[in-house]
Design a protein around this motif. Structure first.
Motif, PDB file in Angstrom:
ATOM      1  N   CYS A 191       0.843  -1.188   0.000  1.00  0.00           N
ATOM      2  CA  CYS A 191       0.000   0.000   0.000  1.00  0.00           C
ATOM      3  C   CYS A 191       0.878   1.237   0.000  1.00  0.00           C
ATOM      4  O   CYS A 191       2.097   1.162   0.201  1.00  0.00           O
ATOM      5  CB  CYS A 191      -0.956   0.018   1.193  1.00  0.00           C
ATOM      6  N   MET A 192       0.243   2.375  -0.225  1.00  0.00           N
ATOM      7  CA  MET A 192       0.937   3.654  -0.219  1.00  0.00           C
ATOM      8  C   MET A 192       0.080   4.657   0.544  1.00  0.00           C
ATOM      9  O   MET A 192      -1.144   4.562   0.561  1.00  0.00           O
ATOM     10  CB  MET A 192       1.189   4.131  -1.648  1.00  0.00           C
ATOM     11  N   SER A 193       0.746   5.628   1.164  1.00  0.00           N
ATOM     12  CA  SER A 193       0.033   6.660   1.907  1.00  0.00           C
ATOM     13  C   SER A 193       0.552   8.024   1.499  1.00  0.00           C
ATOM     14  O   SER A 193       1.741   8.315   1.651  1.00  0.00           O
ATOM     15  CB  SER A 193       0.212   6.458   3.423  1.00  0.00           C
ATOM     16  N   THR A 194      -0.355   8.862   0.977  1.00  0.00           N
ATOM     17  CA  THR A 194      -0.013  10.244   0.669  1.00  0.00           C
ATOM     18  C   THR A 194      -0.980  11.145   1.432  1.00  0.00           C
ATOM     19  O   THR A 194      -1.323  10.851   2.562  1.00  0.00           O
ATOM     20  CB  THR A 194      -0.048  10.507  -0.855  1.00  0.00           C
ATOM     21  N   PHE A 195      -1.397  12.247   0.807  1.00  0.00           N
ATOM     22  CA  PHE A 195      -2.287  13.183   1.500  1.00  0.00           C
ATOM     23  C   PHE A 195      -3.448  13.529   0.590  1.00  0.00           C
ATOM     24  O   PHE A 195      -3.267  13.797  -0.597  1.00  0.00           O
ATOM     25  CB  PHE A 195      -1.527  14.457   1.888  1.00  0.00           C
ATOM     26  N   GLY A 196      -4.645  13.520   1.143  1.00  0.00           N
ATOM     27  CA  GLY A 196      -5.833  13.873   0.385  1.00  0.00           C
ATOM     28  C   GLY A 196      -6.691  12.669   0.057  1.00  0.00           C
ATOM     29  O   GLY A 196      -6.368  11.531   0.414  1.00  0.00           O
ATOM     30  N   ARG A 197      -7.772  12.915  -0.625  1.00  0.00           N
ATOM     31  CA  ARG A 197      -8.724  11.846  -0.949  1.00  0.00           C
ATOM     32  C   ARG A 197      -8.067  10.768  -1.807  1.00  0.00           C
ATOM     33  O   ARG A 197      -7.359  11.077  -2.771  1.00  0.00           O
ATOM     34  CB  ARG A 197      -9.927  12.434  -1.686  1.00  0.00           C
ATOM     35  N   ALA A 198      -8.269   9.528  -1.440  1.00  0.00           N
ATOM     36  CA  ALA A 198      -7.696   8.412  -2.190  1.00  0.00           C
ATOM     37  C   ALA A 198      -8.336   8.325  -3.569  1.00  0.00           C
ATOM     38  O   ALA A 198      -9.553   8.475  -3.720  1.00  0.00           O
ATOM     39  CB  ALA A 198      -7.896   7.106  -1.437  1.00  0.00           C
ATOM     40  N   THR A 199      -7.501   8.075  -4.571  1.00  0.00           N
ATOM     41  CA  THR A 199      -7.972   7.980  -5.949  1.00  0.00           C
ATOM     42  C   THR A 199      -8.541   6.588  -6.226  1.00  0.00           C
ATOM     43  O   THR A 199      -7.901   5.574  -5.916  1.00  0.00           O
ATOM     44  CB  THR A 199      -6.819   8.251  -6.922  1.00  0.00           C
ATOM     45  N   ALA A 200      -9.716   6.556  -6.781  1.00  0.00           N
ATOM     46  CA  ALA A 200     -10.317   5.266  -7.121  1.00  0.00           C
ATOM     47  C   ALA A 200      -9.530   4.599  -8.246  1.00  0.00           C
ATOM     48  O   ALA A 200      -9.043   5.265  -9.166  1.00  0.00           O
ATOM     49  CB  ALA A 200     -11.761   5.463  -7.546  1.00  0.00           C
ATOM     50  N   GLY A 201      -9.369   3.280  -8.149  1.00  0.00           N
ATOM     51  CA  GLY A 201      -8.690   2.535  -9.191  1.00  0.00           C
ATOM     52  C   GLY A 201      -7.193   2.728  -9.245  1.00  0.00           C
ATOM     53  O   GLY A 201      -6.573   2.558 -10.291  1.00  0.00           O
ATOM     54  N   ALA A 202      -6.584   3.094  -8.113  1.00  0.00           N
ATOM     55  CA  ALA A 202      -5.136   3.294  -8.064  1.00  0.00           C
ATOM     56  C   ALA A 202      -4.416   1.969  -8.285  1.00  0.00           C
ATOM     57  O   ALA A 202      -4.967   0.887  -8.044  1.00  0.00           O
ATOM     58  CB  ALA A 202      -4.726   3.892  -6.730  1.00  0.00           C
ATOM     59  N   ALA A 203      -3.157   2.059  -8.734  1.00  0.00           N
ATOM     60  CA  ALA A 203      -2.378   0.856  -9.041  1.00  0.00           C
ATOM     61  C   ALA A 203      -1.961   0.104  -7.787  1.00  0.00           C
ATOM     62  O   ALA A 203      -1.506  -1.046  -7.867  1.00  0.00           O
ATOM     63  CB  ALA A 203      -1.143   1.242  -9.851  1.00  0.00           C
ATOM     64  N   ILE A 204      -2.108   0.722  -6.619  1.00  0.00           N
ATOM     65  CA  ILE A 204      -1.769   0.094  -5.348  1.00  0.00           C
ATOM     66  C   ILE A 204      -2.757   0.633  -4.316  1.00  0.00           C
ATOM     67  O   ILE A 204      -3.189   1.791  -4.418  1.00  0.00           O
ATOM     68  CB  ILE A 204      -0.308   0.415  -4.942  1.00  0.00           C
ATOM     69  N   PRO A 205      -3.181  -0.168  -3.342  1.00  0.00           N
ATOM     70  CA  PRO A 205      -4.108   0.352  -2.336  1.00  0.00           C
ATOM     71  C   PRO A 205      -3.555   1.594  -1.636  1.00  0.00           C
ATOM     72  O   PRO A 205      -2.357   1.681  -1.358  1.00  0.00           O
ATOM     73  CB  PRO A 205      -4.248  -0.821  -1.356  1.00  0.00           C
ATOM     74  N   LEU A 206      -4.436   2.557  -1.394  1.00  0.00           N
ATOM     75  CA  LEU A 206      -4.049   3.811  -0.756  1.00  0.00           C
ATOM     76  C   LEU A 206      -4.679   3.928   0.628  1.00  0.00           C
ATOM     77  O   LEU A 206      -5.868   3.669   0.799  1.00  0.00           O
ATOM     78  CB  LEU A 206      -4.496   5.002  -1.606  1.00  0.00           C
ATOM     79  N   LEU A 207      -3.860   4.314   1.602  1.00  0.00           N
ATOM     80  CA  LEU A 207      -4.345   4.629   2.942  1.00  0.00           C
ATOM     81  C   LEU A 207      -3.815   6.025   3.251  1.00  0.00           C
ATOM     82  O   LEU A 207      -2.712   6.189   3.765  1.00  0.00           O
ATOM     83  CB  LEU A 207      -3.844   3.593   3.953  1.00  0.00           C
ATOM     84  N   ASN A 208      -4.578   7.034   2.887  1.00  0.00           N
ATOM     85  CA  ASN A 208      -4.094   8.405   2.920  1.00  0.00           C
ATOM     86  C   ASN A 208      -4.365   9.113   4.232  1.00  0.00           C
ATOM     87  O   ASN A 208      -5.183   8.676   5.044  1.00  0.00           O
ATOM     88  CB  ASN A 208      -4.717   9.209   1.774  1.00  0.00           C
ATOM     89  N   THR A 209      -3.685  10.237   4.396  1.00  0.00           N
ATOM     90  CA  THR A 209      -3.972  11.155   5.490  1.00  0.00           C
ATOM     91  C   THR A 209      -4.750  12.334   4.929  1.00  0.00           C
ATOM     92  O   THR A 209      -4.704  12.622   3.732  1.00  0.00           O
ATOM     93  CB  THR A 209      -2.678  11.650   6.162  1.00  0.00           C
ATOM     94  N   HIS A 210      -5.458  13.047   5.820  1.00  0.00           N
ATOM     95  CA  HIS A 210      -6.346  14.121   5.377  1.00  0.00           C
ATOM     96  C   HIS A 210      -6.268  15.380   6.234  1.00  0.00           C
ATOM     97  O   HIS A 210      -6.642  16.454   5.776  1.00  0.00           O
ATOM     98  CB  HIS A 210      -7.798  13.623   5.382  1.00  0.00           C
ATOM     99  N   ILE A 211      -5.794  15.233   7.458  1.00  0.00           N
ATOM    100  CA  ILE A 211      -5.741  16.358   8.391  1.00  0.00           C
ATOM    101  C   ILE A 211      -4.290  16.589   8.786  1.00  0.00           C
ATOM    102  O   ILE A 211      -3.701  15.801   9.536  1.00  0.00           O
ATOM    103  CB  ILE A 211      -6.582  16.084   9.662  1.00  0.00           C
TER     104      ILE A 211
END
Length: 259
Positions: free
Chosen positions: A153-173
């Motif tokens: 998985c990958m974690s960035t910032f903001g709303r997770a993009t649907a259909g990403a090449a790898i699961p996203l567990l993002n931060t938002h605050i």
């Protein structure tokens, strides 16, 4: 606005969740860990006191056994890969990036693989196969190649993009921000602004957006404003039945089981 009244919008939103029988999932990511420091002690102390799991994004090139030894006596702490060296390769006119398109992709991927192996070796019981790109930025061409390195998985910032090449567990605050004059280091943001963002994220989830809310902190950069917000928010959250803090590894399992 008094300290107590700042939190009223959040309390009202959480009351709506409780009345509807809903529970909001939260997770916590802290970036830029390298070695034991007083700031890291404070972070781990808050995690322990409030029984809140935290994922520490560690910079592989700059860390070593000292951090592993410091974390060995803690519970509820996981370790993710924070790039390789957190070095900026972008030009002064661009936003900072370590994992951008400024170098050969093979070189970047090689460093990420080395970082993966380094942290897996140093933190075998705490390591999770998550990439946290420095500055939350990565060249799109690299993302599909991450699973071959072992990342799940990958974690960035903001709303997770649907259909990403790898699961996203993002931060938002993000509790840190720039000063009004735009100069100097980042500082803790006004508490009422962050609370307003929290309420907005919760409202999105109440309407059906199925994504955990991610809290982002940077222990080495915190001023007292940031520390006080973190402690106050953890206190508010842990006193409410409508919030459930979950470890990143559990959220990843939940996500993979529904895809």
């Amino acid at each position: 606005m008094s300290g107590s009244s700042i939190w009223e919008p959040l309390r009202e939103e959480l009351a709506r969740w409780r009345e509807a029988g809903k529970v909001a999932r939260f997770w916590w990511r802290d970036d830029d860990a390298i070695e034991p420091t007083a700031a890291l002690d404070r972070l781990l102390g808050l995690s322990s006191a409030h029984e809140t799991p935290v994922t520490v994004a560690v910079i592989p090139a700059n860390t070593g056994p000292a951090l592993s030894q410091r974390l060995s006596g803690t519970s509820g702490v996981s370790v993710a890969v924070h790039g390789w060296s957190h070095e900026n390769y972008a030009s002064p006119q661009e936003k900072k990036q370590e994992l951008g398109g400024h170098r050969l992709g093979e070189a970047v991927l090689g460093e990420l693989y080395e970082g993966f192996l380094t942290l897996q070796r140093l933190h075998p019981a705490r390591f999770i196969p998550m990439l946290v790109p420095p500055w939350n930025r990565i060249d799109d061409s690299l993302v599909p190649k991450l699973p071959a390195l072992g990342f799940e998985c990958m974690s960035t910032f903001g709303r997770a993009t649907a259909g990403a090449a790898i699961p996203l567990l993002n931060t938002h605050i993000d509790i840190m921000g720039r000063r009004a004059d735009g100069k100097g280091p980042r500082v803790g943001r006004p508490h009422d602004e962050v609370v307003s963002e929290l309420v907005g994220e919760l409202q999105d989830r109440f309407e059906g957006r199925n994504e955990p809310v991610g809290l982002l902190t940077h222990h080495l950069a915190h001023d007292e404003t940031a520390w006080k917000f973190t402690e106050a928010f953890l206190s508010e959250a842990n006193n409410h039945q409508a919030i459930l803090w979950k470890p990143a590894a559990e959220l990843l399992k939940d996500q993979m089981s529904t895809t």
